[in-house]
Design a protein around this motif. Structure first.
Motif, PDB file in Angstrom:
ATOM      1  N   LEU A  98       0.848  -1.182   0.000  1.00 47.57           N
ATOM      2  CA  LEU A  98       0.000   0.000   0.000  1.00 47.57           C
ATOM      3  C   LEU A  98       0.885   1.233   0.000  1.00 47.57           C
ATOM      4  N   ARG A  99       0.593   2.144  -0.891  1.00 50.38           N
ATOM      5  CA  ARG A  99       1.324   3.408  -0.936  1.00 50.38           C
ATOM      6  C   ARG A  99       0.306   4.531  -0.822  1.00 50.38           C
ATOM      7  N   VAL A 100       0.444   5.326   0.208  1.00 49.55           N
ATOM      8  CA  VAL A 100      -0.476   6.428   0.461  1.00 49.55           C
ATOM      9  C   VAL A 100       0.335   7.725   0.428  1.00 49.55           C
ATOM     10  N   PRO A 101      -0.084   8.699  -0.384  1.00 51.32           N
ATOM     11  CA  PRO A 101       0.615   9.992  -0.379  1.00 51.32           C
ATOM     12  C   PRO A 101       0.437  10.666   0.984  1.00 51.32           C
ATOM     13  N   PHE A 102       1.541  11.010   1.624  1.00 51.79           N
ATOM     14  CA  PHE A 102       1.492  11.521   2.990  1.00 51.79           C
ATOM     15  C   PHE A 102       0.736  12.840   3.102  1.00 51.79           C
ATOM     16  N   ASP A 103       0.843  13.704   2.077  1.00 50.14           N
ATOM     17  CA  ASP A 103       0.144  14.988   2.169  1.00 50.14           C
ATOM     18  C   ASP A 103      -1.378  14.808   2.200  1.00 50.14           C
ATOM     19  N   LYS A 104      -1.902  13.897   1.419  1.00 47.59           N
ATOM     20  CA  LYS A 104      -3.344  13.620   1.431  1.00 47.59           C
ATOM     21  C   LYS A 104      -3.744  12.907   2.732  1.00 47.59           C
ATOM     22  N   PHE A 105      -2.908  12.013   3.164  1.00 44.97           N
ATOM     23  CA  PHE A 105      -3.120  11.289   4.427  1.00 44.97           C
ATOM     24  C   PHE A 105      -3.212  12.278   5.586  1.00 44.97           C
ATOM     25  N   ALA A 106      -2.275  13.210   5.640  1.00 39.97           N
ATOM     26  CA  ALA A 106      -2.243  14.212   6.712  1.00 39.97           C
ATOM     27  C   ALA A 106      -3.448  15.143   6.620  1.00 39.97           C
ATOM     28  N   LEU A 107      -3.818  15.542   5.412  1.00 38.44           N
ATOM     29  CA  LEU A 107      -4.956  16.446   5.238  1.00 38.44           C
ATOM     30  C   LEU A 107      -6.253  15.806   5.733  1.00 38.44           C
ATOM     31  N   VAL A 108      -6.492  14.571   5.371  1.00 39.73           N
ATOM     32  CA  VAL A 108      -7.708  13.876   5.814  1.00 39.73           C
ATOM     33  C   VAL A 108      -7.693  13.701   7.330  1.00 39.73           C
ATOM     34  N   THR A 109      -6.535  13.314   7.869  1.00 40.64           N
ATOM     35  CA  THR A 109      -6.414  13.117   9.315  1.00 40.64           C
ATOM     36  C   THR A 109      -6.684  14.415  10.073  1.00 40.64           C
ATOM     37  N   LEU A 110      -6.209  15.529   9.552  1.00 40.05           N
ATOM     38  CA  LEU A 110      -6.443  16.819  10.198  1.00 40.05           C
ATOM     39  C   LEU A 110      -7.880  17.302  10.028  1.00 40.05           C
ATOM     40  N   CYS A 111      -8.478  17.015   8.892  1.00 36.59           N
ATOM     41  CA  CYS A 111      -9.828  17.518   8.612  1.00 36.59           C
ATOM     42  C   CYS A 111     -10.917  16.803   9.405  1.00 36.59           C
ATOM     43  N   LEU A 112     -10.737  15.536   9.703  1.00 38.12           N
ATOM     44  CA  LEU A 112     -11.788  14.790  10.394  1.00 38.12           C
ATOM     45  C   LEU A 112     -12.202  15.429  11.718  1.00 38.12           C
ATOM     46  N   PRO A 113     -11.291  15.669  12.660  1.00 39.15           N
ATOM     47  CA  PRO A 113     -11.734  16.304  13.906  1.00 39.15           C
ATOM     48  C   PRO A 113     -12.130  17.764  13.715  1.00 39.15           C
ATOM     49  N   SER A 114     -11.483  18.460  12.796  1.00 43.24           N
ATOM     50  CA  SER A 114     -11.805  19.872  12.575  1.00 43.24           C
ATOM     51  C   SER A 114     -13.223  20.037  12.043  1.00 43.24           C
ATOM     52  N   ILE A 115     -13.577  19.258  11.036  1.00 46.11           N
ATOM     53  CA  ILE A 115     -14.920  19.333  10.461  1.00 46.11           C
ATOM     54  C   ILE A 115     -15.956  18.864  11.477  1.00 46.11           C
ATOM     55  N   SER A 116     -15.643  17.805  12.209  1.00 50.66           N
ATOM     56  CA  SER A 116     -16.568  17.308  13.236  1.00 50.66           C
ATOM     57  C   SER A 116     -16.814  18.368  14.307  1.00 50.66           C
ATOM     58  N   LEU A 117     -15.753  19.008  14.776  1.00 50.27           N
ATOM     59  CA  LEU A 117     -15.891  20.040  15.803  1.00 50.27           C
ATOM     60  C   LEU A 117     -16.676  21.236  15.272  1.00 50.27           C
ATOM     61  N   PHE A 118     -16.400  21.636  14.053  1.00 46.32           N
ATOM     62  CA  PHE A 118     -17.117  22.759  13.445  1.00 46.32           C
ATOM     63  C   PHE A 118     -18.613  22.451  13.356  1.00 46.32           C
ATOM     64  N   TYR A 119     -18.942  21.231  12.910  1.00 49.43           N
ATOM     65  CA  TYR A 119     -20.339  20.803  12.832  1.00 49.43           C
ATOM     66  C   TYR A 119     -20.991  20.836  14.224  1.00 49.43           C
ATOM     67  N   CYS A 120     -20.307  20.288  15.206  1.00 50.54           N
ATOM     68  CA  CYS A 120     -20.844  20.259  16.572  1.00 50.54           C
ATOM     69  C   CYS A 120     -21.051  21.667  17.112  1.00 50.54           C
ATOM     70  N   PHE A 121     -20.104  22.548  16.858  1.00 53.60           N
ATOM     71  CA  PHE A 121     -20.193  23.921  17.355  1.00 53.60           C
ATOM     72  C   PHE A 121     -21.372  24.652  16.726  1.00 53.60           C
ATOM     73  N   ILE A 122     -21.467  24.610  15.403  1.00 57.74           N
ATOM     74  CA  ILE A 122     -22.529  25.332  14.701  1.00 57.74           C
ATOM     75  C   ILE A 122     -23.905  24.782  15.077  1.00 57.74           C
ATOM     76  N   THR A 123     -24.079  23.468  15.027  1.00 61.44           N
ATOM     77  CA  THR A 123     -25.392  22.898  15.344  1.00 61.44           C
ATOM     78  C   THR A 123     -25.731  23.063  16.828  1.00 61.44           C
ATOM     79  N   GLY A 124     -24.730  23.027  17.689  1.00 59.55           N
ATOM     80  CA  GLY A 124     -24.969  23.252  19.114  1.00 59.55           C
ATOM     81  C   GLY A 124     -25.426  24.673  19.392  1.00 59.55           C
ATOM     82  N   ILE A 125     -24.771  25.640  18.766  1.00 61.10           N
ATOM     83  CA  ILE A 125     -25.128  27.053  18.948  1.00 61.10           C
ATOM     84  C   ILE A 125     -26.514  27.331  18.365  1.00 61.10           C
TER      85      ILE A 125
END
Length: 179
Positions: free
Chosen positions: A15-42
């Motif tokens: 398996l070969r995974v481009p690290f830049d895409k791997f890092a971007l997805v890993t960083l986006c998952l909690p960020s997008i989840s938190l943003f969704y939680c914040f907006i819908t909570g407010i």
């Protein structure tokens, strides 16, 4: 090493995974989840996310408040679960990187360096496991446990960052240029 050796080694890669895409997805998952939680909570549960244990109104809710209500907690937990394995893989990559830099360390300090990179690895693993623990044990479910795991998370996170900076600087073979 001949050309056939390179072909054989490439053939062993599963398996070969481009690290830049791997890092971007890993960083986006909690960020997008938190943003969704914040907006819908407010928007939908303003009073509930701004209420504290000591009955004081907040202007801006805490992360624990916006991720501790349902259905937001499910989105947050899913985002954190999906990014936890890649983060653990990054810890292994850092450990292997520092092991490969061992030849840049003076021979009389290599034993100490090995101990430091092992400590660095275990601080990182503990940090990530506590982050998962804080995610899945909310402050509303079990506040004393949530609080203690959060404290361990903060201490190990800070110790890891400090030690990682020291180990990285120590393992460099030359200084980076300023240009």
């Amino acid at each position: 090493m001949g050309k056939t050796d390179v072909v054989e080694r490439i053939g062993d890669i599963f398996l070969r995974v481009p690290f830049d895409k791997f890092a971007l997805v890993t960083l986006c998952l909690p960020s997008i989840s938190l943003f969704y939680c914040f907006i819908t909570g407010i928007v939908f549960r303003f009073d509930e996310v701004n209420e504290t244990v000591c009955k004081v109104q907040n202007v801006i809710p805490s992360i624990s408040a916006v991720t501790g209500i349902t259905p937001q907690s499910y989105v947050w937990r899913l985002g954190m679960a999906l990014q936890s394995t890649p983060r653990l893989a990054v810890g292994v990559m850092h450990y292997n990187y520092y092991c490969s830099r061992l030849h840049h360390i003076r021979s009389n300090l290599q034993g100490l360096f090995k101990k430091l990179i092992r400590l660095n690895f275990w601080l990182y693993i503990t940090d990530n496991c506590c982050l998962i623990g804080v995610t899945y044990i909310s402050n509303k479910d079990n506040y004393p446990v949530h609080e203690k795991i959060f404290i361990v998370f903060m201490v190990t996170s800070l110790c890891y960052m400090l030690l990682n900076t020291i180990v990285y600087r120590w393992s460099r073979s030359h200084h980076m240029s300023t240009t």
